[in-house]
Structures are given as structure tokens and as C-alpha cells.
Design a protein around this motif. Structure first.
Motif, short mmCIF file in Angstrom:
data_model
loop_
_atom_site.label_atom_id
_atom_site.label_comp_id
_atom_site.label_asym_id
_atom_site.label_seq_id
_atom_site.Cartn_x
_atom_site.Cartn_y
_atom_site.Cartn_z
N VAL A 1 9.86 18.51 6.71
CA VAL A 1 9.67 19.44 5.60
C VAL A 1 8.21 19.46 5.15
O VAL A 1 7.68 20.50 4.75
CB VAL A 1 10.59 19.06 4.41
N GLY A 2 7.56 18.30 5.19
CA GLY A 2 6.17 18.25 4.75
C GLY A 2 5.64 16.83 4.71
O GLY A 2 6.17 15.92 5.38
N VAL A 3 4.59 16.63 3.90
CA VAL A 3 3.90 15.35 3.79
C VAL A 3 4.49 14.54 2.64
O VAL A 3 4.80 15.10 1.57
CB VAL A 3 2.39 15.57 3.54
N GLY A 4 4.68 13.25 2.85
CA GLY A 4 5.23 12.38 1.82
C GLY A 4 4.26 11.29 1.42
O GLY A 4 3.36 10.92 2.17
N TYR A 5 4.47 10.76 0.22
CA TYR A 5 3.65 9.67 -0.34
C TYR A 5 4.62 8.55 -0.69
O TYR A 5 5.32 8.60 -1.70
CB TYR A 5 2.92 10.19 -1.57
N LEU A 6 4.70 7.54 0.19
CA LEU A 6 5.68 6.47 0.06
C LEU A 6 4.99 5.12 0.26
O LEU A 6 3.81 5.07 0.62
CB LEU A 6 6.80 6.66 1.10
N CYS B 1 0.85 -1.18 0.00
CA CYS B 1 0.00 0.00 0.00
C CYS B 1 0.89 1.23 0.00
O CYS B 1 2.00 1.19 0.53
CB CYS B 1 -0.89 0.05 1.24
N PHE B 2 0.39 2.30 -0.58
CA PHE B 2 1.06 3.58 -0.39
C PHE B 2 0.60 4.15 0.95
O PHE B 2 -0.46 3.80 1.47
CB PHE B 2 0.73 4.56 -1.52
N ALA B 3 1.42 5.01 1.52
CA ALA B 3 1.10 5.63 2.80
C ALA B 3 1.41 7.12 2.73
O ALA B 3 2.48 7.53 2.27
CB ALA B 3 1.90 4.98 3.92
N VAL B 4 0.44 7.93 3.17
CA VAL B 4 0.63 9.37 3.26
C VAL B 4 1.07 9.68 4.69
O VAL B 4 0.34 9.39 5.64
CB VAL B 4 -0.67 10.12 2.93
N VAL B 5 2.26 10.24 4.85
CA VAL B 5 2.85 10.37 6.18
C VAL B 5 3.51 11.72 6.39
O VAL B 5 3.90 12.41 5.44
CB VAL B 5 3.91 9.27 6.42
N ALA B 6 3.61 12.09 7.66
CA ALA B 6 4.37 13.27 8.08
C ALA B 6 4.71 13.09 9.55
O ALA B 6 4.24 12.14 10.20
CB ALA B 6 3.57 14.55 7.86
N THR B 7 5.51 13.97 10.09
CA THR B 7 5.90 13.87 11.50
C THR B 7 4.74 14.33 12.40
O THR B 7 3.89 15.13 11.97
CB THR B 7 7.13 14.73 11.79
N PRO B 8 4.72 13.85 13.65
CA PRO B 8 3.71 14.36 14.59
C PRO B 8 3.78 15.88 14.74
O PRO B 8 2.75 16.56 14.87
CB PRO B 8 4.07 13.65 15.90
N ALA B 9 5.00 16.43 14.73
CA ALA B 9 5.16 17.88 14.88
C ALA B 9 4.51 18.61 13.71
O ALA B 9 3.88 19.68 13.89
CB ALA B 9 6.64 18.25 14.97
#
Length: 302
Positions: free
Chosen positions: A237-242, A164-172
Motif C-alpha cells: 500500500v505504501g511506506v511505513g514507519y515502524l 530504532c524506527f525504520a522507514v520501510v516499503a516493499t521492493p515492488a
């Protein structure tokens, strides 16, 4: 470098693959001057220039391109005959050339390492690049890519679980920005954009209840490597799609937060693929057996 007709043909194919006499010479384990002499000798014998050479580049001439396309299948047939004769050895040997993306190789390295341990007489020559190539024309025995990318005329061997792809970012990051609830909400976020090998921008893809959505995100950074995208996301830096494979350790540790999970259904994972020809080299047959063994062991573990 003593040349024969076959050696000269192999030299031409190597230069055509690498677009460089130096790289082709390294690939064949000979000096650049010896390789250049072999190519020049063949050009002199057939009376045409196969390559356009400058001090900065090497490219196939029109005659060279036609020649390479005609010769590649014949050389493949000869190699098959050599492999078939070699299959009577007690253990596979020789070189197995595989083309793949860098990300795919990272995921399958444990299997490739296990294969090398079992078959020390086989040399794995793995070339990574983003673009999808014709592995036959480029002189490869097999490729490793996402199953959806495997050409229809190739035989595919599934390699690992669905992903699956996952849209992720840090809690901060999500403490400063309201987490998206739909893909369209991403237009309000700082996203790490992805450039494809073709140079085009990759649009993030989502699906839910049969509804397909593609979002052309925007953000402060554009990258063309998954490892660099992950580093940027980890840095806030921002949101990633990995892929889940890229980020599962971060998710388990809580250093990244996943959103829009309902919009990222699973897709087919990787596959090793090869031409559907009559004879398969002994080394490739052995690698396929290791892949299937590892897959069966993974299913049993579950």
C-alpha cells in the motif's frame, strides 16, 4: 457476595476503572447484581451517588471522582500490607496487574511466559491500551512502556535493548517510486499514517547530526495499530514507519526494504515501571528479578 467495607470499596474502584458494572464484575469474579448491590449499599450508607448510570454508560459523579481519588491511596496502602504479609510465603502468589500497550506486550511476552512458568501461583492480569494512564489510580501494580513515556515519579526497570524506527516499503513499491534520500522526500510518497491514542496524527520524527525533522506525511490509509500498519506495508500500500523489532524478520528475508537509516538513530527501549513506595509486592519483585536475569543473559550472549 458478602460485603464488608473493604469489599464495597474494591467494588467502587473496579467500576471506576472499567466504567462498566459488567466488566468490573468479571474482573472481581462476582455477578453483576452482587457488585451493583455492593456499590448501592455503600452509596446508601454515605448518602451520595458515586456513579451516574444510564442504560448505555457509567461515569463517576463529581462526588464519586473525589471519593475515588481519596480512597485509592488508602487501598494501595492496605494492599501493600497484605502483600508484605504474603511475602513470608515460600513462593510469590496472588494477582499481578500490569498495564501496557499491545505492541510492548508482544515484545516482552517471552519474559512474561518464563515468569509464569517459574511462578505458577501468580496470576498475570495484563491490560493493553494505547493511552498512558495513572497506574496507581487505575489499580495496577506496574506498567510497561517506552522508557521516555515513564512518569518521573515512577521507578523504571529497563526492559530490552535500545530500538530504532525504520522507514520501510516493499521492493515492488520502490521499483515504482524513487526511494527517499531525505525525510522531506517522503512528502512525495504514499505513506501509511498513524493516529495516536489521543486522536492526533503522529508526525514521523528524524534526526541527523543534531538536526531534528518532523514530517506530517500523507497517504491512502490511516491506522492506529502497528500490526495493521505492517500488514498494509507488506501488501504494498505504501511506506511505513515502524520499529526495527516490528520489521527485522521482513528485512532479513528481503520482503521489505529500509530507507533513511542514517536519519533514525537509536532511542531507549521499554521499561517496566512501578510506584516508588516503601514495599514492593513479592510477585513484582520476582518479575523484576526475571527481567534483570534475562537482560544479563542477553548481554552475555552478545
Amino acid at each position: 457476595m458478602k460485603t464488608s467495607g473493604l469489599t464495597e470499596l474494591e467494588a467502587v474502584m473496579a467500576v471506576a476503572r472499567h466504567r462498566s458494572f459488567r466488566a468490573a464484575a468479571n474482573d472481581m469474579g462476582v455477578s453483576t447484581s452482587a457488585l451493583s448491590h455492593a456499590v448501592a449499599a455503600l452509596e446508601a450508607r454515605i448518602g451520595v451517588r458515586l456513579f451516574n448510570r444510564t442504560t448505555r454508560s457509567v461515569s463517576l459523579s463529581e462526588a464519586g471522582a473525589q471519593f475515588v481519588n481519596s480512597v485509592a491511596p488508602a487501598l494501595s496502602t492496605i494492599q501493600m500490607a497484605l502483600d508484605e504479609a504474603g511475602s513470608f510465603r515460600d513462593s510469590p502468589s496472588g494477582t499481578l496487574r500490569i498495564n501496557s500497550s499491545a505492541g510492548a506486550v508482544h515484545r516482552v511476552m517471552p519474559v512474561l511466559i518464563e515468569f509464569s512458568r517459574r511462578y505458577p501461583d501468580v496470576k498475570l492480569d495484563i491490560v493493553t491500551e494505547g493511552r498512558l494512564i495513572d497506574i496507581v489510580v487505575e489499580g495496577f501494580d506496574a506498567g510497561i512502556r517506552l522508557r521516555e513515556s515513564v512518569p518521573q515519579d515512577m521507578i523504571a526497570v529497563p526492559f530490552g535493548d535500545r530500538q530504532c524506527f525504520a522507514v520501510v516499503a516493499t521492493p515492488a513499491y520502490f521499483s515504482r517510486h524513487k526511494p527517499p534520500r531525505t525525510p522531506d522526500d517522503l512528502r512525495k510518497h504514499q505513506c501509511i499514517r498513524t493516529r495516536m491514542p489521543s486522536g492526533k496524527m503522529f508526525h514521523w520524527e528524524f534526526e541527523r547530526h543534531g538536526q531534528m525533522v518532523r514530517v506530517d506525511v500523507d497517504g491512502p490509509m490511516t491506522l492506529d495499530d502497528g500490526a495493521l500498519i505492517l500488514e498494509a506495508v507488506r501488501s504494498g500500500v505504501g511506506v511505513g514507519y515502524l520499529t526495527e523489532w516490528d520489521v527485522h524478520k521482513d528485512l532479513d528475508a528481503g520482503t521489505l526494504v529500509r530507507v533513511l537509516q542514517a536519519w533514525t538513530p537509536p532511542f531507549d527501549g521499554l521499561a517496566l515501571y512501578y510506584p516508588g513506595r516503601r514495599h514492593i509486592p513479592a510477585a513484582l519483585r520476582a518479575l523484576i528479578a526475571v527481567i534483570r536475569e534475562q537482560a544479563e543473559a542477553a548481554r552475555s550472549f552478545k
